[in-house]
Design a protein around this motif. Structure first.
Motif: not given
Length: 52
Positions: A27-31
């Motif tokens: 989710f950090k990478t996606l964000k």
């Protein structure tokens, strides 16, 4: 409360922080790489952008 809703607690051994690490990383990478690049007019547009 967990028993009231017939849920199972998802926990590993005490002090084991590895449970959530893969999802938090995803989710950090996606964000950072996807959702912060542009501004979406609607939730539907944002959802389509993430799916693509």
């Amino acid at each position: 409360m967990v028993n009231q809703y017939h849920m199972t607690i998802s926990m590993s051994r005490r002090a084991n922080a590895w449970d959530n690490a893969p999802m938090e990383s995803f989710f950090k990478t996606l964000k950072v790489e996807q959702t912060s690049r542009c501004r979406h007019e609607t939730r539907a547009q944002a959802r389509l952008d993430v799916v693509d």
